[in-house]
Design a protein around this motif. Structure first.
Motif, short mmCIF file in Angstrom:
data_model
loop_
_atom_site.label_atom_id
_atom_site.label_comp_id
_atom_site.label_asym_id
_atom_site.label_seq_id
_atom_site.Cartn_x
_atom_site.Cartn_y
_atom_site.Cartn_z
N ILE A 124 52.26 -36.22 1.78
CA ILE A 124 51.61 -36.19 3.19
C ILE A 124 52.82 -35.82 4.05
O ILE A 124 53.79 -36.73 4.33
N PRO A 125 53.21 -34.78 4.59
CA PRO A 125 54.33 -34.41 5.49
C PRO A 125 54.31 -35.21 6.67
O PRO A 125 52.92 -35.28 7.30
N GLY A 126 55.34 -35.54 7.19
CA GLY A 126 55.48 -36.47 8.58
C GLY A 126 54.90 -38.07 8.15
O GLY A 126 54.95 -38.54 9.29
N ALA A 127 54.60 -38.41 7.36
CA ALA A 127 53.80 -39.62 7.14
C ALA A 127 55.37 -40.55 6.97
O ALA A 127 56.18 -40.14 6.63
N SER A 128 54.92 -41.82 7.57
CA SER A 128 56.19 -42.90 7.51
C SER A 128 56.14 -43.02 6.02
O SER A 128 55.36 -43.58 5.19
N ARG A 129 57.60 -43.50 5.82
CA ARG A 129 58.09 -43.80 4.41
C ARG A 129 58.80 -45.21 4.52
O ARG A 129 59.62 -45.12 4.74
N PRO A 130 58.03 -46.29 4.33
CA PRO A 130 58.53 -47.54 3.96
C PRO A 130 59.36 -47.57 2.77
O PRO A 130 59.50 -46.71 1.81
N SER A 131 60.57 -48.52 3.04
CA SER A 131 61.32 -48.76 1.69
C SER A 131 60.48 -49.36 0.58
O SER A 131 59.49 -49.76 0.77
N PRO A 132 61.13 -49.18 -0.72
CA PRO A 132 60.40 -49.92 -1.66
C PRO A 132 60.03 -51.33 -1.60
O PRO A 132 58.86 -51.74 -1.85
N VAL A 133 60.77 -52.16 -0.78
CA VAL A 133 60.39 -53.61 -0.67
C VAL A 133 59.29 -53.56 0.21
O VAL A 133 58.34 -54.40 0.18
N GLY A 134 59.48 -52.71 1.36
CA GLY A 134 58.50 -52.61 2.45
C GLY A 134 57.00 -52.11 1.74
O GLY A 134 55.98 -52.70 2.38
N LEU A 135 57.11 -51.04 1.02
CA LEU A 135 56.00 -50.81 0.29
C LEU A 135 55.37 -51.79 -0.63
O LEU A 135 54.04 -51.92 -0.63
N ALA A 136 55.99 -52.48 -1.40
CA ALA A 136 55.44 -53.63 -2.11
C ALA A 136 54.88 -54.74 -1.04
O ALA A 136 53.78 -55.02 -1.43
N ALA A 137 55.54 -54.83 -0.23
CA ALA A 137 54.88 -55.71 0.98
C ALA A 137 53.29 -55.45 1.60
O ALA A 137 52.81 -56.19 1.66
N TYR A 138 53.59 -54.13 1.80
CA TYR A 138 52.31 -53.44 2.31
C TYR A 138 51.38 -53.44 1.42
O TYR A 138 50.29 -53.79 1.60
N LEU A 139 51.56 -53.19 0.16
CA LEU A 139 50.61 -53.26 -0.79
C LEU A 139 49.85 -54.65 -1.02
O LEU A 139 48.98 -54.78 -1.33
N PHE A 140 50.88 -55.47 -1.16
CA PHE A 140 50.33 -57.01 -1.25
C PHE A 140 49.42 -57.30 0.20
O PHE A 140 48.41 -57.91 -0.35
N VAL A 141 50.01 -57.13 1.08
CA VAL A 141 49.18 -57.38 2.35
C VAL A 141 47.81 -56.71 2.17
O VAL A 141 46.92 -57.34 2.59
N GLN A 142 47.72 -55.59 2.01
CA GLN A 142 46.63 -54.53 1.88
C GLN A 142 45.51 -55.12 0.72
O GLN A 142 44.53 -54.66 0.76
N SER A 143 46.29 -55.66 -0.29
CA SER A 143 45.46 -56.22 -1.35
C SER A 143 44.33 -57.45 -0.85
O SER A 143 43.30 -57.64 -1.46
N VAL A 144 44.85 -57.97 0.12
CA VAL A 144 44.01 -59.15 0.73
C VAL A 144 42.98 -58.83 1.38
O VAL A 144 42.04 -59.59 1.35
N VAL A 145 42.90 -57.68 2.02
CA VAL A 145 41.84 -57.26 2.71
C VAL A 145 40.52 -57.11 2.04
O VAL A 145 39.29 -57.56 2.44
#
Length: 172
Positions: A124-145
């Protein structure tokens, strides 16, 4: 990706899952929602050619909205509002009684799934790109929902959705 996304759509939106989710089974409703948000949405977004996505996001308002929606915090909030909002008893009752509402809810869930996966997908062009650690944290938080409503359903003392309260009559 396209074949997988279409397969997830077919399984989620046709018999038996769609019929069970509409009138009989909370389990089928949750399976349908997981298929739409965690299966079909990311696969369909990944199936889109990059030049097509670039053309869609070329207008400045669309590009700005995409930039905001793919920020991890915004994506978490937006997906949570969609996921929880569509599981409120009035929303479930409305989708159980109307095919048009059911279609709108399914489309909203697909959109929510695209928002959920926006920060993760790289095409996706223009999308926010978190760092690998940020990406892992994001996926963990989203797995709770997606798993949180199960706690409510397990410990509920009475049916939360009147549309599914009669299911025991169908199976004895």
């Amino acid at each position: 990706y396209l074949a997988g996304g279409l397969l997830a759509l077919v399984v989620a939106l046709t018999w038996p899952v769609a019929d069970l989710a509409a009138h009989w089974s909370l389990t089928a409703l949750l399976v349908q929602r997981l298929l739409l948000t965690l299966g079909a949405a990311p696969l369909l977004v990944m199936a889109l050619p990059s030049p097509f996505i670039a053309a869609l996001t070329r207008p400045a308002p669309v590009d700005r909205a995409l930039e905001v929606l793919t920020r991890p915090v915004v994506a978490v909030v937006a997906f949570t509002v969609i996921a929880v909002g569509t599981l409120l008893p009035p929303a479930v009752a409305a989708q159980a009684s109307s095919g048009i509402v059911r279609l709108a809810v399914d489309a909203l869930l697909l959109f929510g799934g695209a928002v959920l996966w926006g920060p993760v997908l790289r095409n996706i062009p223009g999308a926010s790109r978190p760092s690998p650690v940020g990406l892992a944290a994001y996926l963990f938080v989203q797995s709770v929902v997606p798993g949180f409503p199960s706690v409510i359903y397990v410990f509920a003392h009475h049916p939360l959705y009147p549309a599914f309260a009669h299911a025991h009559a169908a199976i004895g």
